[in-house]
Design a protein around this motif. Structure first.
Motif, PDB file in Angstrom:
ATOM      1  N   ASP A 510       4.249  -9.110   7.534  1.00 33.27           N
ATOM      2  CA  ASP A 510       3.011  -9.716   8.012  1.00 33.27           C
ATOM      3  C   ASP A 510       1.922  -9.582   6.952  1.00 33.27           C
ATOM      4  O   ASP A 510       2.180  -9.136   5.822  1.00 33.27           O
ATOM      5  N   ARG A 511       0.720  -9.948   7.328  1.00 32.49           N
ATOM      6  CA  ARG A 511      -0.384 -10.036   6.365  1.00 32.49           C
ATOM      7  C   ARG A 511      -0.811  -8.669   5.833  1.00 32.49           C
ATOM      8  O   ARG A 511      -1.406  -8.580   4.761  1.00 32.49           O
ATOM      9  N   ARG A 512      -0.497  -7.590   6.568  1.00 39.81           N
ATOM     10  CA  ARG A 512      -0.878  -6.258   6.104  1.00 39.81           C
ATOM     11  C   ARG A 512      -0.166  -5.894   4.805  1.00 39.81           C
ATOM     12  O   ARG A 512      -0.629  -5.019   4.060  1.00 39.81           O
ATOM     13  N   LEU A 513       0.956  -6.542   4.520  1.00 38.96           N
ATOM     14  CA  LEU A 513       1.696  -6.232   3.297  1.00 38.96           C
ATOM     15  C   LEU A 513       0.977  -6.713   2.044  1.00 38.96           C
ATOM     16  O   LEU A 513       1.346  -6.319   0.935  1.00 38.96           O
ATOM     17  N   ALA A 514      -0.043  -7.543   2.200  1.00 38.33           N
ATOM     18  CA  ALA A 514      -0.830  -7.956   1.029  1.00 38.33           C
ATOM     19  C   ALA A 514      -1.447  -6.742   0.348  1.00 38.33           C
ATOM     20  O   ALA A 514      -1.507  -6.663  -0.887  1.00 38.33           O
ATOM     21  N   ASP A 515      -1.897  -5.772   1.149  1.00 38.66           N
ATOM     22  CA  ASP A 515      -2.459  -4.556   0.567  1.00 38.66           C
ATOM     23  C   ASP A 515      -1.402  -3.766  -0.198  1.00 38.66           C
ATOM     24  O   ASP A 515      -1.695  -3.164  -1.240  1.00 38.66           O
ATOM     25  N   VAL A 516      -0.166  -3.773   0.318  1.00 33.14           N
ATOM     26  CA  VAL A 516       0.939  -3.088  -0.359  1.00 33.14           C
ATOM     27  C   VAL A 516       1.229  -3.763  -1.695  1.00 33.14           C
ATOM     28  O   VAL A 516       1.415  -3.099  -2.727  1.00 33.14           O
ATOM     29  N   LEU A 517       1.260  -5.085  -1.682  1.00 36.84           N
ATOM     30  CA  LEU A 517       1.489  -5.840  -2.916  1.00 36.84           C
ATOM     31  C   LEU A 517       0.427  -5.511  -3.964  1.00 36.84           C
ATOM     32  O   LEU A 517       0.753  -5.238  -5.128  1.00 36.84           O
TER      33      LEU A 517
END
Length: 614
Positions: A510-517
């Protein structure tokens, strides 16, 4: 060439990646151009130049007056280091101009492990990573490709995603952009209009709402955005009218697929339950064999290539294949141009086809049974019988082939140890076929068994299923390796589990993985599909820093009613159909291919008349 680049190139390996100037590269007079498009591929030149979709879009856009499409690839580490040291911004190959000066920057996304390269290329261009930090209309950041069927992990970085086939929709949104630029629209005004183009997903118009347990409650359409409830993919109705790049750029250095590529058809009649491409590329649309033959001959004549590939998801399912081969080989054989079929199905490989392929030269043979037992092949709807595979091998070995590659997956839903050991048993049966059928035992045989780790993908029958834990995958690898280690004629290769784990996280994320990226990129992540750069611990640290669990995304089975991050994306294959296919899997029941009977998946609604030519 600019002087900084002249200074840098002698210091890097493969400088031809960065020079441009290739035969058939399009260079336009800037005075005649009002819109510039940077077509970016987030991997090396060798891989990006081999991408047929990029070849199509490059040629298509450059046929338009006033529009200039140029190429840009991810620079390898040595080149990046020199560029950052010298302050050289990421540039397009045709003009050498920084891509930050372009109107539109478009990324082709075919593999989740290339996501950090998207961020790295934006940074090398001197651009803010996040869409919210780029308030102006120019440059517009666009992405397309198979990964966009779940755009959410990259959503904060990309202004809009293109879903489905790009030939028509690309020209439509560029025309709208030109209007917006001429009339002085804001970025927001442009995106609101673009969201009404079929196939355009504007992520800033959708807001994820999460439950306390981390699952999605809904993907809310933002009030006042005017965005559609769902975004339907784009489909080219008539492949005979679709653009085909007869004139392609001839690379200055060796690339992965350095040959003419003929796309026979789009879609797939088979319906393998694990295969995202087989579902999202539906419905099946064939190209006319006479037209294909003309394209192939003209492309060989223009390029001087000595090899031609007939490509599709399953090339031997093309109904006019023998007719096309005969037409092409009459031209190719006297000129010693090889014709290859990289995606063969074992149940459609025949003596007639083999005789045609042998007219010039024999390439390698590759079959993908995917599973070692009939029960599991039925469960995944492979629709391939063991005897079909063995008969194809007998045909090939009798005709003089002395090598075959067999591809399988480990960790498929319902797989047992018996299925794993069945892979070894099947490989031995293939070896016996060689012993019985080869006209020349002295040459020996090369049988290669390769296994990958199953990754559940969005918009497939297995999108609800869990990926097995890494320890279990490794146990099954060891089980198969031990079963094969005494067979000297059989080589076993298996896929690295760490990248497949991350692929599962980002394919269903989901969109929270953008922070992980962004965290991983800030700590050095790039070229994550390359072992030279991949660092698994870096990713585990990034997940931990962002308070997220990789297992939550990769190893968790979903209930039927869970809201998926990609729920606003409509590939026209219905969720009800996919769930029914999943139920059939657990009963080891098959669904006939589309030529035998329409399975009612929903994709035919996209075609005029509602009938595909599968």
């Amino acid at each position: 060439m600019n002087r900084t680049l002249e200074h840098i190139l002698p210091k890097v390996q493969k400088p031809a990646r960065y020079t441009g100037g290739e035969y058939n590269a399009v260079v336009k007079d800037k005075r005649t151009v009002d819109t510039r498009f940077a077509l970016c591929f987030p991997d090396t030149y060798e891989i990006g130049m081999s991408n047929l979709g990029c070849r199509i879009l490059y040629g298509l856009m450059n046929e338009q007056e006033g529009l200039w499409c140029e190429r840009c690839y991810a620079p390898w580490g040595d080149m990046e280091e020199e560029m950052r040291r010298e302050g050289l911004l990421l540039y397009a190959l045709e003009s050498g101009d920084p891509i930050s000066d372009f109107d539109i920057i478009g990324f082709s996304l075919g593999y989740e492990m290339a996501y950090t390269n998207v961020l790295n290329m934006l940074d090398l261009a001197g651009l803010p990573l996040r869409s919210a930090d780029r308030p102006e209309l120019t440059p517009l950041i666009v992405a397309g490709g198979t990964c966009c069927y779940n755009p959410e992990p990259l959503a904060p970085f990309v202004d809009m995603f293109v879903l489905g086939e790009g030939e028509e929709v690309t020209l439509e949104y560029i025309a709208l952009y030109r209007q917006a630029k001429e009339e002085g629209w804001s970025k927001e005004e442009f995106l609101q209009e673009a969201a009404h183009i079929e196939g355009i997903y504007v992520p800033s118009f959708y807001e994820p709402i999460y439950r306390p347990d981390g699952t999605l409650e809904e993907m809310r359409v933002k009030e006042g955005s005017g965005a559609p409830e769902t975004v339907r993919k784009r489909v080219v109705q008539d492949m005979d009218k679709a653009y085909f790049p007869v004139k392609t750029i001839i690379p200055s250095t060796e690339i992965v697929h350095d040959r003419v590529m003929l796309e026979l058809f789009r879609g797939c009649i088979r319906g393998c339950r694990f295969c995202q491409a087989g579902y999202v590329y539906r419905p099946v649309r064939n190209r006319n064999p006479k037209l294909l033959a003309e394209y192939g001959k003209a492309a060989c004549q223009d390029s001087g290539y000595q090899e031609m590939t007939l490509s599709s998801l399953s090339s031997t399912d093309y109904p006019c294949l023998l007719e096309l081969c005969d037409d092409l080989l009459d031209y190719c054989a006297p000129k010693d141009i090889g014709v290859s079929l990289p995606s063969l199905r074992a149940d459609t490989f025949s003596m007639n086809l083999m005789e045609r392929l042998q007219r010039v030269r024999k390439g390698g043979l590759t079959f993908a049974p995917e599973a070692g037992t009939q029960r599991l092949r039925d469960a995944i709807n492979k629709n391939l019988r063991e005897e079909d595979l063995l008969q194809s091998c007998r045909t090939a070995f009798s005709g003089g082939w002395s090598g075959v590659k067999l591809y399988f997956m480990l960790g498929l839903p319902t797989e047992t140890d018996e299925d794993v050991l069945g892979i070894a048993d099947l490989a031995r049966k293939v070896y016996q076929c060689w012993r019985e059928c080869t006209p020349n035992r002295a040459r020996g045989v090369r049988i290669t068994v390769s296994t990958s780790w199953f990754v559940p993908k969005p918009h497939t029958a297995f999108q609800w299923d869990a990926q097995i834990p890494v320890e279990e995958y490794q146990r099954r690898v060891n089980l198969l390796r031990d079963a094969l280690k005494r067979d000297r004629s059989i080589t076993y290769n298996w896929h690295d589990p760490q990248t497949s784990y991350l692929e599962a996280i980002f394919s269903r994320g989901d969109r929270r993985l953008a922070d992980v990226l962004e965290h991983a990129w800030q700590n050095g992540a790039k070229f994550d599909s390359w072992s030279e750069y991949f660092d698994f611990q870096r990713w585990m640290d990034a997940l931990a820093a962002c308070g997220l669990s990789g297992d939550f995304y990769a190893h968790r089975e979903r209930p039927r009613d869970e809201v998926f991050p990609w729920c606003r994306i409509d590939p026209m294959v219905t969720p009800a159909f996919l769930w029914h296919e999943r139920e059939l899997c657990y009963q080891s029941q098959t669904t006939p291919d589309c030529r035998t009977r329409c399975s009612g998946c929903g994709a035919n609604r996209l075609l005029k008349g509602g009938v595909c030519n599968g």
